[in-house]
Motif scaffolding. Structure first.
Motif, mmCIF file in Angstrom:
data_model
loop_
_atom_site.group_PDB
_atom_site.id
_atom_site.type_symbol
_atom_site.label_atom_id
_atom_site.label_comp_id
_atom_site.label_asym_id
_atom_site.label_seq_id
_atom_site.Cartn_x
_atom_site.Cartn_y
_atom_site.Cartn_z
ATOM 1 N N ALA A 296 0.513 -1.394 -0.133
ATOM 2 C CA ALA A 296 0.147 0.257 0.177
ATOM 3 C C ALA A 296 1.103 1.434 -0.047
ATOM 4 C CB ALA A 296 -1.117 0.128 0.880
ATOM 5 N N SER A 297 2.194 0.771 0.900
ATOM 6 C CA SER A 297 3.175 2.514 0.668
ATOM 7 C C SER A 297 3.599 2.558 -0.770
ATOM 8 C CB SER A 297 3.683 2.369 1.926
ATOM 9 O OG SER A 297 3.324 2.364 2.826
ATOM 10 N N ALA A 298 3.899 1.475 -1.843
ATOM 11 C CA ALA A 298 4.512 2.091 -2.615
ATOM 12 C C ALA A 298 3.097 2.567 -3.699
ATOM 13 C CB ALA A 298 4.786 0.636 -3.255
ATOM 14 N N VAL A 299 2.047 1.812 -3.180
ATOM 15 C CA VAL A 299 0.775 2.707 -4.360
ATOM 16 C C VAL A 299 0.616 3.994 -3.964
ATOM 17 C CG1 VAL A 299 -1.460 2.871 -4.696
ATOM 18 C CG2 VAL A 299 -0.272 0.819 -4.097
ATOM 19 N N VAL A 300 0.940 4.244 -2.914
ATOM 20 C CA VAL A 300 1.069 5.884 -2.183
ATOM 21 C C VAL A 300 2.080 6.738 -3.028
ATOM 22 C CG1 VAL A 300 0.871 7.577 -0.890
ATOM 23 C CG2 VAL A 300 -0.270 5.059 0.011
ATOM 24 N N VAL A 301 3.437 6.328 -2.585
ATOM 25 C CA VAL A 301 4.970 6.856 -3.621
ATOM 26 C C VAL A 301 4.696 6.903 -4.655
ATOM 27 C CG1 VAL A 301 6.758 7.126 -2.772
ATOM 28 C CG2 VAL A 301 6.239 6.317 -1.009
ATOM 29 N N ASP A 302 4.376 5.695 -5.288
ATOM 30 C CA ASP A 302 4.022 5.719 -6.768
ATOM 31 C C ASP A 302 3.319 6.798 -7.290
ATOM 32 O OD1 ASP A 302 7.075 4.372 -6.646
ATOM 33 O OD2 ASP A 302 5.388 2.339 -6.307
ATOM 34 N N TYR A 303 1.733 6.557 -7.020
ATOM 35 C CA TYR A 303 0.957 7.317 -7.706
ATOM 36 C C TYR A 303 0.423 8.236 -6.886
ATOM 37 C CZ TYR A 303 1.320 2.644 -10.579
ATOM 38 O OH TYR A 303 1.612 1.480 -11.359
#
Length: 272
Positions: free
Chosen positions: A53-60
């Motif tokens: 979920a953190s990756a989705v926040v940072v990447d998108y």
């Protein structure tokens, strides 16, 4: 008249004239600034787990927040923001709902093909949130600002539909820079062009930009989640035809687009 007022008026006059090349300038400027500001989040990306979920926040989500604010600021600088979300003066026809059904129907199907036991709830929730930011930024740009520029120039609606869809598709050509293969990018360009046509028809038939935004917002998350975490079922095979259905709908329905200006059908669209 002060110099700042004169500059403001010149800025407004430039964009109010509209035209396809101004639409392309806007799209290129947005894409350049979006990618530039995205670089600021690379240090954070190194500290989050891929697919989390953190990756989705940072990447998108974080880059799209910046992108959305840039577009809002641009629209406000021209005094367009409120009118972009007002009732459309270009009416729609009943057959245009086919485009909405083609997109929404398969998005709903994909929701039933996700293996929720294999994916964290936080990832699902964060992707749904990301979808809202994706839908807002990309629709505000291409179905909001770009269509406004094209209509201001007095183009026929078939031209508005084709050019706005082409600009939308062109934004995704930058995926080549991320390592995506040429074949995958070529198919994506065909799909996003057709999807752009469907979103144009959704704007026409619903009469308000908020509906293409929400329709778009339901698309990216369901495509990603159903692809990355699909259950093995006949329904998954059917849902997998969604991209083809959108391509068929977009390229099939575009031939029926006509100018339908509320209250003044004979007046060129965008001429005031």
């Amino acid at each position: 008249m002060t110099e700042s007022v004169r500059a403001s008026n010149a800025w407004t006059r430039f964009w109010e004239r509209g035209g396809w090349w101004r639409a392309i300038i806007l799209a290129i400027a947005y894409l350049a600034l979006y990618n530039l500001f995205s670089l600021a989040f690379l240090p954070l990306a190194a500290h989050v787990a891929e697919g989390s979920a953190s990756a989705v926040v940072v990447d998108y989500i974080l880059p799209l927040v910046i992108g959305g604010l840039l577009l809002i600021g641009f629209a406000l600088s021209l005094g367009w923001f409120g009118s972009l979300f007002a009732r459309q003066t270009i009416t729609g026809r009943g057959w245009m709902w086919i485009a909405v059904v083609a997109v929404l129907g398969f998005n709903v199907l994909r929701l039933f093909t996700i293996d929720y036991a294999a994916v964290d709830f936080g990832v699902v929730a964060t992707w749904l949130l990301a979808g809202l930011f994706i839908g807002f930024a990309e629709e505000l740009l291409t179905r909001g600002l770009v269509i406004r520029l094209l209509r201001n120039a007095g183009y026929r609606e078939i031209t508005v539909a084709l050019v706005s869809a082409a600009v939308f598709a062109g934004l995704h050509a930058s995926n080549l820079l991320t390592g995506q293969t040429l074949a995958a990018t070529a198919f994506q360009l065909v799909y996003t062009f057709a999807f752009g046509l469907c979103m144009y028809l959704a704007l026409r038939v619903t009469g308000n930009l908020i509906w293409p935004i929400l329709l778009h917002a339901s698309t990216d998350p369901t495509i990603f989640l159903s692809t990355a975490h699909a259950v093995d079922s006949p329904l998954s095979a059917i849902a997998g035809l969604g991209n083809i259905a959108v391509i068929v709908a977009g390229f099939g329905l575009v031939w029926f687009i006509r100018d339908d200006r509320a209250g003044s059908p004979s007046r060129p669209v965008g001429v005031r």
